[in-house]
Design a protein around this motif. Sequence first.
Motif, mmCIF file in Angstrom:
data_model
loop_
_atom_site.group_PDB
_atom_site.id
_atom_site.type_symbol
_atom_site.label_atom_id
_atom_site.label_comp_id
_atom_site.label_asym_id
_atom_site.label_seq_id
_atom_site.Cartn_x
_atom_site.Cartn_y
_atom_site.Cartn_z
ATOM 1 N N ALA A 287 0.565 -1.265 0.005
ATOM 2 C CA ALA A 287 -0.096 0.053 0.078
ATOM 3 C C ALA A 287 0.799 1.277 -0.082
ATOM 4 O O ALA A 287 1.966 1.285 0.715
ATOM 5 C CB ALA A 287 -0.880 -0.028 1.218
ATOM 6 N N SER A 288 0.517 2.300 -0.805
ATOM 7 C CA SER A 288 1.177 3.637 -0.900
ATOM 8 C C SER A 288 0.380 4.815 -0.573
ATOM 9 O O SER A 288 -1.055 4.179 -0.963
ATOM 10 C CB SER A 288 1.979 3.654 -2.238
ATOM 11 O OG SER A 288 2.952 2.970 -2.168
ATOM 12 N N GLU B 155 -5.792 -0.564 4.358
ATOM 13 C CA GLU B 155 -5.622 0.802 4.856
ATOM 14 C C GLU B 155 -5.139 0.949 6.126
ATOM 15 O O GLU B 155 -4.328 1.837 6.487
ATOM 16 C CB GLU B 155 -7.085 1.052 5.077
ATOM 17 C CG GLU B 155 -7.341 2.726 5.582
ATOM 18 C CD GLU B 155 -8.892 3.104 5.835
ATOM 19 O OE1 GLU B 155 -8.968 3.994 6.521
ATOM 20 O OE2 GLU B 155 -9.816 2.513 5.216
ATOM 21 N N GLU B 156 -5.126 -0.269 6.943
ATOM 22 C CA GLU B 156 -4.244 -0.157 8.246
ATOM 23 C C GLU B 156 -2.882 -0.065 7.924
ATOM 24 O O GLU B 156 -2.126 0.253 8.535
ATOM 25 C CB GLU B 156 -4.536 -1.317 9.083
ATOM 26 C CG GLU B 156 -5.925 -1.244 9.904
ATOM 27 C CD GLU B 156 -5.923 -2.176 11.044
ATOM 28 O OE1 GLU B 156 -5.144 -3.057 11.249
ATOM 29 O OE2 GLU B 156 -7.264 -2.311 11.692
ATOM 30 N N THR B 157 -2.538 -0.781 6.883
ATOM 31 C CA THR B 157 -1.041 -0.899 6.399
ATOM 32 C C THR B 157 -0.662 0.452 6.263
ATOM 33 O O THR B 157 0.648 0.772 6.444
ATOM 34 C CB THR B 157 -0.852 -1.916 5.163
ATOM 35 O OG1 THR B 157 -1.337 -3.232 5.483
ATOM 36 C CG2 THR B 157 0.423 -1.850 4.762
ATOM 37 N N ILE B 158 -1.424 1.280 5.472
ATOM 38 C CA ILE B 158 -0.659 2.578 4.853
ATOM 39 C C ILE B 158 -0.799 3.263 5.912
ATOM 40 O O ILE B 158 0.231 4.252 6.070
ATOM 41 C CB ILE B 158 -1.489 3.146 3.537
ATOM 42 C CG1 ILE B 158 -0.671 4.482 3.052
ATOM 43 C CG2 ILE B 158 -3.081 3.246 4.043
ATOM 44 C CD1 ILE B 158 0.753 4.275 2.822
ATOM 45 N N ARG B 159 -1.788 3.294 6.921
ATOM 46 C CA ARG B 159 -2.011 4.158 7.956
ATOM 47 C C ARG B 159 -0.621 3.993 8.910
ATOM 48 O O ARG B 159 -0.027 5.057 9.620
ATOM 49 C CB ARG B 159 -2.995 4.212 8.859
ATOM 50 C CG ARG B 159 -4.231 4.823 7.795
ATOM 51 C CD ARG B 159 -5.399 4.906 8.857
ATOM 52 N NE ARG B 159 -6.568 5.411 8.003
ATOM 53 C CZ ARG B 159 -6.628 6.693 7.632
ATOM 54 N NH1 ARG B 159 -5.857 7.649 8.205
ATOM 55 N NH2 ARG B 159 -7.834 7.055 7.122
ATOM 56 N N LEU C 291 -8.259 9.149 4.088
ATOM 57 C CA LEU C 291 -7.706 8.473 2.934
ATOM 58 C C LEU C 291 -8.533 7.449 2.260
ATOM 59 O O LEU C 291 -9.303 6.870 2.965
ATOM 60 C CB LEU C 291 -6.377 7.602 3.702
ATOM 61 C CG LEU C 291 -5.143 8.124 4.008
ATOM 62 C CD1 LEU C 291 -4.131 7.254 4.791
ATOM 63 C CD2 LEU C 291 -4.385 8.867 3.009
ATOM 64 N N ALA C 292 -8.584 7.571 0.962
ATOM 65 C CA ALA C 292 -9.560 6.625 0.285
ATOM 66 C C ALA C 292 -8.989 6.156 -0.796
ATOM 67 O O ALA C 292 -7.907 6.462 -1.415
ATOM 68 C CB ALA C 292 -10.524 7.674 -0.236
ATOM 69 N N GLU D 85 -10.324 -5.844 1.407
ATOM 70 C CA GLU D 85 -10.306 -6.739 2.649
ATOM 71 C C GLU D 85 -11.879 -6.229 3.453
ATOM 72 O O GLU D 85 -11.528 -6.412 4.626
ATOM 73 C CB GLU D 85 -9.256 -6.687 3.470
ATOM 74 C CG GLU D 85 -7.866 -7.456 2.686
ATOM 75 C CD GLU D 85 -6.931 -7.638 3.634
ATOM 76 O OE1 GLU D 85 -6.690 -6.956 4.324
ATOM 77 O OE2 GLU D 85 -6.305 -9.046 3.619
ATOM 78 N N THR D 86 -12.718 -6.321 2.661
ATOM 79 C CA THR D 86 -13.933 -5.654 3.485
ATOM 80 C C THR D 86 -15.201 -6.459 2.770
ATOM 81 O O THR D 86 -15.077 -6.637 1.555
ATOM 82 C CB THR D 86 -14.232 -4.185 3.158
ATOM 83 O OG1 THR D 86 -13.131 -3.384 3.639
ATOM 84 C CG2 THR D 86 -15.327 -3.617 3.967
#
Length: 337
Positions: A25-26, A68-72, A86-87, A225-226
Motif C-alpha cells: 500500500a502507498s 488501509e491499516e497498512t498505509i496508516r 484516506l480513500a 479486505e472488506t
Amino acid sequence: MNDQTPQPGSAPPHQLQVQPQRANASALIYNGSGAYLLHLRDDIPGIWEPGSWSLLGGGREPGDRSLEETIRRELREEAGLDIPDLAPFAVEQARSSDGTTVPIQIFAGQWSGDPADLELTEGVMLHWFRPEVMPRLRMAPSTCDLLRRHTELLDAGHYGPAPSTTFADADTTAAVRPPHPRTPSAAATSGRGLPHIIGVHLYLENAHGEILLGLRHPDSAYAGETWHFLAGHCEQESAVACLVREAREEAGLLIDPGDVEYVHAVHLVDVPGTPPRMQLVFRARRWTGTPEVLEPDRCVSWSWWRPEALPEPLVPYARAAIDGIRAGRLYTEWGWT
C-alpha cells in the motif's frame, strides 16, 4: 517498499476461500495547491527503486487487518504522519528496474503541512512537487503516470472545481487554485451538473435467514479486505439486467428477472469530493446455483451471515442498507453534509 503476505483469517461456515495475493500500500498525498508529497528513497543497492522519488508506503505486516491499516501504520512509522481522510484511488502495477512487478493499493488523501516538520525515519527527505516538475525527477514511470492521472481528475473537477490551468502555466496560478477535495455541499452549489453513479446490489437470503456477502480482494480499488454485497455498475443496461449479469459473472448464480424485487436505495457520498452514488439494492426471491468465486481478483470468498451477527469490516452503506431492509425502509441517505 517491502513484499509481504496477507495473513488469512479463520473461515466462517459455508465459506469458499481463495488465498489473497501478496500486496503493498502507498499514499498519494496532495495539497490545496495541487502539489504532491514525494519521498526520496535511500540510494542503497538491492532495495526497491534506490535513489528514486516515490510515494510513502510499504508492505503489509501480519498485524494489519486491511491495506488501509497498512498505509496508516507506514505513514506513522516512516514520517509520524496521520491523514484522517484516506480513500482507495487505484492499484498501481509497479515495475522495478530488474523487471519485477508488484501490485500496490494506492490511497489518496489531502494534507497541507510542512514536510520539514515531520520526523522521517526512512529515506532521505520529503518534498512537495508540482506535476510539471515530475517528468524531470528520477521516478518509476508507473508512479509518474499515476500522479498524472490523479492530476487530470483534479483538473476535470472530480475532486474539486476544475481550474483553467495546464502543466505549463500551473506555477503562475497555484496561489489561486481552489482547495481540493471539493465537499459535497460545494458540489451541490457550484451550479454545474454532476452525474451520479448508479450501482446495483444483490440482497440474498437463504432458507436459514442468512445474508450472502463477499470478502473483497485486498487489492481491490474499493473496500479492499472488506465484506460487501454482490454488486456492480450498470453498463448500458437496466438495473435489473445488471444485477442478473453480475450475479452470473461473479458468483455463478442464475436469477430470473421476474424473481427480482427492489428493497432499498442508499443515496450517498462515499468519500468527500467524489461523485455522488445511487446504490440500488434488489432482493432475489429465487435463484439457481451455489455461490462460487468466479472473479478472484475482486472477491476472494462468499459467506452466509446472520443479520444480527454481520462480519467486520463491512462496507458502511451496505450495513445501513441491511438495517433499512430489516426495518422496512426503502431509502437511506449517507455521507451528505
